[in-house]
Design a protein around this motif. Structure first.
Motif, short mmCIF file in Angstrom:
data_model
loop_
_atom_site.label_atom_id
_atom_site.label_comp_id
_atom_site.label_asym_id
_atom_site.label_seq_id
_atom_site.Cartn_x
_atom_site.Cartn_y
_atom_site.Cartn_z
N GLN A 37 38.55 -49.32 -37.96
CA GLN A 37 38.28 -48.59 -39.16
C GLN A 37 38.83 -47.43 -39.01
N THR A 38 39.28 -46.76 -40.42
CA THR A 38 39.17 -45.16 -40.71
C THR A 38 38.49 -44.96 -40.72
N LEU A 39 37.43 -43.29 -40.18
CA LEU A 39 36.20 -42.81 -41.17
C LEU A 39 36.90 -41.69 -41.80
N GLU A 40 36.95 -41.91 -43.21
CA GLU A 40 37.48 -40.39 -43.56
C GLU A 40 36.15 -39.22 -44.17
N VAL A 41 36.21 -38.44 -44.06
CA VAL A 41 35.28 -37.17 -43.94
C VAL A 41 35.13 -36.47 -44.85
N GLN A 42 35.02 -35.84 -45.49
CA GLN A 42 35.13 -34.77 -46.42
C GLN A 42 34.31 -33.72 -45.82
N HIS A 43 34.53 -32.05 -45.82
CA HIS A 43 33.33 -31.40 -45.75
C HIS A 43 34.23 -30.18 -45.87
N TRP A 44 32.82 -29.25 -46.03
CA TRP A 44 33.76 -27.59 -46.37
C TRP A 44 33.46 -26.48 -45.40
N TRP A 45 33.59 -27.23 -44.29
CA TRP A 45 32.97 -26.39 -43.37
C TRP A 45 35.24 -25.98 -42.51
N THR A 46 36.03 -25.18 -43.06
CA THR A 46 37.26 -25.27 -42.66
C THR A 46 37.44 -23.48 -41.82
N GLN A 55 33.56 -29.32 -35.37
CA GLN A 55 34.57 -30.09 -34.38
C GLN A 55 33.90 -30.48 -33.32
N ALA A 56 33.36 -29.59 -32.92
CA ALA A 56 31.84 -30.11 -31.79
C ALA A 56 31.59 -31.61 -31.91
N LEU A 57 31.17 -31.40 -33.30
CA LEU A 57 30.80 -32.93 -33.55
C LEU A 57 31.75 -34.46 -33.50
N PHE A 58 33.22 -34.31 -34.09
CA PHE A 58 33.76 -34.92 -34.08
C PHE A 58 33.95 -35.18 -32.26
N GLU A 59 34.29 -34.21 -32.31
CA GLU A 59 34.45 -34.54 -30.18
C GLU A 59 33.51 -35.22 -29.49
N GLY A 60 32.34 -35.31 -29.88
CA GLY A 60 31.28 -35.98 -29.42
C GLY A 60 31.41 -37.39 -29.81
N PHE A 61 31.22 -37.84 -31.25
CA PHE A 61 31.37 -38.91 -32.03
C PHE A 61 32.34 -39.62 -31.75
N GLN A 62 33.90 -38.84 -31.11
CA GLN A 62 35.09 -39.93 -30.63
C GLN A 62 34.55 -39.85 -29.25
N GLU A 63 33.91 -38.95 -28.32
CA GLU A 63 33.54 -39.93 -27.08
C GLU A 63 32.89 -41.17 -26.66
N GLN A 64 32.04 -40.76 -28.13
CA GLN A 64 31.54 -42.59 -27.89
C GLN A 64 32.10 -43.72 -28.82
N TYR A 65 32.81 -43.27 -29.55
CA TYR A 65 33.28 -44.46 -30.43
C TYR A 65 35.05 -44.31 -30.31
N PRO A 66 35.77 -44.14 -29.05
CA PRO A 66 37.27 -44.05 -29.87
C PRO A 66 37.28 -44.55 -30.35
N ASN A 67 37.31 -46.31 -30.37
CA ASN A 67 38.35 -46.79 -31.08
C ASN A 67 37.97 -46.66 -33.14
N VAL A 68 37.34 -45.96 -32.98
CA VAL A 68 37.38 -45.37 -34.35
C VAL A 68 38.06 -43.83 -35.04
N GLN A 69 39.15 -44.56 -35.65
CA GLN A 69 40.50 -42.93 -36.49
C GLN A 69 39.60 -42.15 -36.91
N VAL A 70 39.26 -41.08 -36.89
CA VAL A 70 38.61 -40.05 -37.43
C VAL A 70 39.58 -39.61 -38.49
N ASN A 71 39.67 -38.97 -39.81
CA ASN A 71 40.05 -38.45 -40.49
C ASN A 71 39.41 -37.90 -41.27
N GLN A 72 39.60 -36.24 -40.65
CA GLN A 72 38.50 -35.42 -41.67
C GLN A 72 39.65 -34.76 -42.63
#
Length: 427
Positions: A37-46, A55-72
């Protein structure tokens, strides 16, 4: 027990099995290796610390779940208001993202009242020892209507009084001797009489800073029960306390920087850095500016104390990630929210953000001395009330009304008129 973290869901398994029947075992293996599945996450940290932290958060998430596609899908501007406008339309129209950056607590009541958020107690909060690691304040914020619907990621303390050490020493002020908000008036006067600096840096260009200051004064001068009663709408029953705390803020006004009405909070905070102001009341994001200044060392050049009268109290502002109904990626979102509530996520995110973890079992090693002290004070706090000025203690409509009342206050400094606006804010 098999969990979603250990394997794919039964639906995905059955779809994969059906495919394998036609294509053989190799087809099943290929399906399980794809992005589910593609994970769409909206935030205001630009930008700034927030961008680095997410970015540090998503790097850690992708290390644990490389098969989840992240759409910030960030939405910048408006101090989060632009994102909140986008999210309100999407969620109420049943077209939500997977999750989004949200202040928890009463800020989420419009969505829980409309049944637009899922109960995630079993799927998320029962994992990673979250219930054991989160104190009562953050847990209360995660369940504004009784059910757990969001996961707090960080904490910014509201009831801080920051100060320039050299300026207050020159003024002959000892912050530890200032025991109540009303006592602070005398300290500000001392700064004014003995130095060229403003007693308190502040901005009145927008109302939120003064709402934040006034609610902290109410808490410090009249106690937690009065503060809580106010957030519950019991304004008239506490008329004397409300008016008295408004008058204290009006007394502070005499010692604000002269350009308070034309600057933002960052410009006001710069006056503490350059020695043109002694004190500032602000959330601990203010310390992020101090951290970036060469030679501006904590405890030597700047320091912090709990706002007078609030010792033992840790007023909370937090960011969190909810789980909406009609979720476009329920499995990926469950994985993401479990990760947000984990030690690894909070260890990665909070040091660059300049905030502390809501979990009490995150090592302090990656944090500087100021945040380490904040972590100790949070974990030993007698109470963790939720911030009014950021919508954790009151719903969005009430918050807008309170901001309107404060806008009236900073334009007139009329206590009685502002009191009437505060009464009407809850009606």
């Amino acid at each position: 027990m098999v969990t979603h973290d250990d394997t794919v869901s039964r639906r995905t398994y059955l779809r994969a099995t059906a495919g394998a029947s036609a294509a053989g075992l190799g087809g099943l293996t290929g399906l399980l290796g794809q992005n589910l599945q593609t994970l769409e996450v909206q935030h205001w940290w630009t930008g700034g610390d927030g961008a680095d932290a997410i970015q540090a958060l998503f790097e850690g998430f992708q290390e644990q779940y490389p098969n989840v596609q992240v759409n910030q899908n960030p939405v910048s501007g408006g101090a989060g208001q632009n994102l909140q406008t986008v999210i309100k339309k999407r969620v109420l129209n049943d077209n939500p993202p997977s999750s989004w950056q949200a202040w928890p607590g009463a800020n989420l009541l419009p969505y829980t009242r409309a049944n637009k958020l899922e109960d995630i107690e079993e799927s998320v909060w029962s994992r990673n020892s979250m219930k054991e690691a989160y104190l009562q304040g953050p847990q209360d914020a995660a369940r504004p209507s009784g059910n757990y619907v969001t996961v707090p990621l960080n904490i910014h303390r509201i009831n801080n009084l920051f100060y320039n050490v050299e300026v207050i020493e020159q003024a002959g002020v000892d912050p530890s001797s200032v025991s109540t908000p009303s006592d602070l008036v005398g300290a500000l006067e001392q700064v004014s009489n003995n130095t060229d600096a403003a007693g308190m840096a502040h901005q009145t260009q927008s109302a939120w800073s003064t709402l934040q200051l006034w609610t902290t004064v109410l808490l410090g001068e009249h106690g937690l029960d009065t503060y809580t009663a106010f957030t519950e709408g019991n304004v008239q029953q506490n008329e004397q306390a409300v008016k008295n705390s408004l008058q204290i803020v009006a007394d502070y006004r005499e010692f604000f920087n002269e350009d308070a009405g034309s600057v933002g909070w960052t410009e006001a905070n710069s006056k503490v850095i350059n020695g043109n102001a002694a004190f500032i009341h602000q959330g601990d994001w203010a310390a992020g500016m101090y951290r970036g200044q060469s030679g501006f060392a904590f405890s030597e050049v700047w320091d912090q104390a709990p706002f007078p009268g609030t010792q033992g109290t840790y007023m909370l502002n937090m960011d969190s990630f909810p789980f909406p109904t009609n979720n476009p990626s329920p499995e990926a979102t469950t994985r993401f929210l479990r990760y947000v509530g984990s030690v690894d996520a909070q260890r990665r995110f909070n040091p660059p953000k300049g905030s502390i973890p809501p979990r009490t079992d995150v090592s302090q090693d990656a944090f500087g001395p100021f945040l380490q002290r904040q972590m100790d004070q949070f974990q030993n706090a007698e109470s963790q009330p939720l911030s009014t000025a950021h919508g954790l203690a009151v719903d969005p409509e009430t918050l807008t009304n309170l901001e309107d009342a404060m806008a009236t206050f900073v334009s007139s400094w009329n206590v009685d008129r502002t009191y009437q606006g505060l009464v009407q804010a809850f009606q």
